[in-house]
Design an enzyme around this catalytic site. Structure first.
Site, PDB file in Angstrom:
ATOM      1  N   LYS A  21       0.828  -1.208   0.000  1.00 33.47           N
ATOM      2  CA  LYS A  21       0.000   0.000   0.000  1.00 33.47           C
ATOM      3  C   LYS A  21       0.870   1.269   0.000  1.00 33.47           C
ATOM      4  O   LYS A  21       0.619   2.189  -0.774  1.00 33.47           O
ATOM      5  CB  LYS A  21      -0.922  -0.050   1.238  1.00 33.47           C
ATOM      6  CG  LYS A  21      -1.957   1.027   1.307  1.00 33.47           C
ATOM      7  CD  LYS A  21      -3.131   0.574   2.146  1.00 33.47           C
ATOM      8  CE  LYS A  21      -2.954   0.717   3.634  1.00 33.47           C
ATOM      9  NZ  LYS A  21      -2.916   2.114   4.113  1.00 33.47           N
ATOM     10  N   ARG A  26       2.756   5.936  -3.308  1.00 35.04           N
ATOM     11  CA  ARG A  26       3.847   6.774  -3.832  1.00 35.04           C
ATOM     12  C   ARG A  26       3.976   6.619  -5.338  1.00 35.04           C
ATOM     13  O   ARG A  26       4.246   7.604  -6.049  1.00 35.04           O
ATOM     14  CB  ARG A  26       5.151   6.425  -3.098  1.00 35.04           C
ATOM     15  CG  ARG A  26       5.136   6.947  -1.658  1.00 35.04           C
ATOM     16  CD  ARG A  26       6.174   6.241  -0.807  1.00 35.04           C
ATOM     17  NE  ARG A  26       6.257   6.828   0.539  1.00 35.04           N
ATOM     18  CZ  ARG A  26       5.387   6.588   1.533  1.00 35.04           C
ATOM     19  NH1 ARG A  26       4.349   5.786   1.341  1.00 35.04           N
ATOM     20  NH2 ARG A  26       5.563   7.146   2.728  1.00 35.04           N
ATOM     21  N   ARG A 121      -8.288  12.460  12.741  1.00 38.52           N
ATOM     22  CA  ARG A 121      -6.849  12.234  12.939  1.00 38.52           C
ATOM     23  C   ARG A 121      -6.059  13.545  12.916  1.00 38.52           C
ATOM     24  O   ARG A 121      -6.452  14.511  12.259  1.00 38.52           O
ATOM     25  CB  ARG A 121      -6.346  11.238  11.880  1.00 38.52           C
ATOM     26  CG  ARG A 121      -7.016   9.881  12.071  1.00 38.52           C
ATOM     27  CD  ARG A 121      -6.634   8.886  11.005  1.00 38.52           C
ATOM     28  NE  ARG A 121      -5.227   8.530  11.068  1.00 38.52           N
ATOM     29  CZ  ARG A 121      -4.648   7.710  10.181  1.00 38.52           C
ATOM     30  NH1 ARG A 121      -5.347   7.213   9.181  1.00 38.52           N
ATOM     31  NH2 ARG A 121      -3.377   7.400  10.296  1.00 38.52           N
ATOM     32  N   ASP A 312       2.199  -0.802  11.888  1.00 44.35           N
ATOM     33  CA  ASP A 312       0.932  -1.283  11.316  1.00 44.35           C
ATOM     34  C   ASP A 312       0.692  -2.762  11.633  1.00 44.35           C
ATOM     35  O   ASP A 312      -0.427  -3.260  11.450  1.00 44.35           O
ATOM     36  CB  ASP A 312       0.923  -1.083   9.793  1.00 44.35           C
ATOM     37  CG  ASP A 312       0.883   0.394   9.420  1.00 44.35           C
ATOM     38  OD1 ASP A 312       0.551   1.219  10.283  1.00 44.35           O
ATOM     39  OD2 ASP A 312       1.182   0.711   8.254  1.00 44.35           O
ATOM     40  N   ARG A 385      -7.310  -3.170   9.846  1.00 47.08           N
ATOM     41  CA  ARG A 385      -6.327  -4.052  10.487  1.00 47.08           C
ATOM     42  C   ARG A 385      -6.902  -4.715  11.754  1.00 47.08           C
ATOM     43  O   ARG A 385      -6.514  -5.818  12.110  1.00 47.08           O
ATOM     44  CB  ARG A 385      -5.024  -3.306  10.783  1.00 47.08           C
ATOM     45  CG  ARG A 385      -4.388  -2.745   9.504  1.00 47.08           C
ATOM     46  CD  ARG A 385      -2.901  -2.582   9.573  1.00 47.08           C
ATOM     47  NE  ARG A 385      -2.445  -1.703   8.497  1.00 47.08           N
ATOM     48  CZ  ARG A 385      -2.226  -2.080   7.236  1.00 47.08           C
ATOM     49  NH1 ARG A 385      -2.404  -3.330   6.872  1.00 47.08           N
ATOM     50  NH2 ARG A 385      -1.818  -1.207   6.328  1.00 47.08           N
TER      51      ARG A 385
END
Ligand code: S3P
Length: 425
Positions: A21, A26, A121, A312, A385
């Site tokens: 990801k 990018r 966030r 992560d 997740r």
């Protein structure tokens, strides 16, 4: 949607997972910025990367899907639509924070919005350094929406990162790519380095610090990107295979970048049988085929310097910790609180449902004990997740388990269930 999983007795087979990801984001962004056509193979098919793609469509890039690639016709420096835009980053912190740096250098007004989770966030981490560079960027209460107006004058700077965050580092890099003078970023704790590798930035390692230099000479050019399988997605299958009593699983071409492979290092220290059987190199990124077999694990002390490398993967690592000898305990990981959900809270709340002993700290948590309750309905809290962690836990539990609001797995891995079905005996 509530997703039910039953106990799984055997894991066998081979997986080819979609592209990483972070690298996919990018690749999309650098393709959109370059002047001409770039092609991305094995791009992540998750919603997050689709958000990046949608933003570049909105900025005027032509984007085409072939059977196995995405072709992006980039606009080149200062050649975007040049009309004011509203860009929707969806659930994606990487989209929102990285493109902020790019937009800070443009001569039109842009507004970045996002979903409910992204709107909670923190954005001060990018607003502050970009403001120091002269960007005209604002976010009310440091949350989305972010508004970026043309800067009077953007200037290069020397900056030490306050938060160990690759997103912040990359936001600064993206702004600095528009300036001829050199910007220097100092990182006291190393974070993922895909931006540096993909743009060929100069990086000096000194006393555990990274000193990164960037200027307009690093501005991206059209390229072909071949993205290795996402190690963060692979981590769920790795832990599943390690903890299942009867397993042998091969995962092909997994990203093994040194700033991302910490999960393998930590699991191996815990006693995991993980072997890399072939290595590959694509550009500056290393990947490999890995074979994972059932293993007996023991908890270890997790070093603070490895935390950004495994940030992560901590949800699924903690699950490995429950089945391992001793207590799973992690500190120096307050950043978990600022992810798609407050992951410390989300994990502890679900572990408590199993009757495990948990303790929550400002910067981490611990979990230990025997699973007392079965066939639980876990909460994903809309976090991909968390959803996948408890899917794996359900398949390792005698009576299975269910996950509420499971659809959020689409954020990083829409084919999770097909992949699971292809390896369970
Ligand atoms: C990412 C960096 C990390 C990570 C996120 C992706 C990236 O976030 O948690 O999933 O691609 O740069 P931070 O930069 O906030 O640590």
């Amino acid at each position: 949607m509530i997703q039910k999983y039953n106990a799984v007795n055997k894991i066998k087979g081979e997986l080819n997972l979609p592209g990483d990801k972070s690298i996919s984001h990018r690749a999309v962004i650098f393709s959109g910025m370059a002047d001409g056509k770039s092609e991305i193979f094995n791009c992540s098919n998750g919603e997050d990367v689709k958000s990046s793609i949608a933003c570049f469509k909105e900025l005027g890039c032509n984007i085409e899907y072939t059977e196995n690639s995405i072709i992006i016709e980039g606009k080149g420096k200062f050649e975007f639509n040049n009309k004011d835009v509203v860009l929707d980053a969806g659930n994606s912190g990487t989209t929102c924070r990285l493109i902020s740096g790019l937009l800070a250098a443009q001569n039109f007004i842009s507004t970045i919005i996002g979903d409910e989770s992204l709107s909670k966030r923190p954005m001060d981490r990018i607003v502050e350094p970009l403001t120091t560079m002269g960007a005209n960027i604002s976010a009310i209460n440091n949350k989305l929406p972010i508004t970026i107006k043309p800067a009077v004058k953007l200037k290069a700077m020397e900056h030490t990162l306050k938060v160990a965050s690759a997103q912040v580092k990359s936001a600064i890099v993206l702004a600095a790519l528009h300036l001829d003078e050199k910007t220097t970023i100092i990182e006291n704790v190393k974070t993922r380095n895909h931006t540096e590798k993909m743009l060929g930035l100069d990086v000096i390692e000194e006393n555990g610090k990274s000193i990164i230099s960037v200027s307009s000479k690093n501005y991206p050019v059209p390229n072909t990107y071949i993205v290795p399988a996402d190690i963060s997605s692979a981590a769920f299958f790795i832990v599943f295979a390690l903890l299942n009593k009867n397993s042998e699983l091969k995962i092909n071409n997994v990203l093994l970048n040194e700033s991302r492979a910490g999960i393998i290092t930590v699991l191996k220290e815990m006693g995991a049988n993980i072997e890399v059987i072939n290595y590959y190199k694509n550009g500056e990124e290393i990947s490999g085929d890995i074979v994972v077999k059932s293993s007996k694990l023991t908890n270890i002390n997790i070093d603070k310097n490895i935390i950004p490398n495994i940030i992560d993967e901590i949800p699924i690592l903690s699950l490995a910790g429950i089945f391992a000898e001793g207590k799973f305990e992690v500190h120096n990981a307050e950043e978990l609180r600022y992810k798609e959900t407050d992951r410390i809270k989300s994990l502890v709340e679900n572990y408590n449902k199993l009757g495990l002993n948990t303790e929550e700290y400002v910067d981490g948590f611990s979990v230990q004990g025997k699973i007392l309750n079965n066939d639980i309905l876990f909460e994903s809290f809309g976090d991909h997740r968390i959803a996948m962690t408890f899917a794996i836990l359900s398949m390792l539990s005698e009576n299975g388990g269910s996950i509420n609001n499971f659809d959020c797995v689409n954020i990083s891995n829409p084919n999770f269930n097909n992949q699971i079905n292809s390896i369970i005996g």
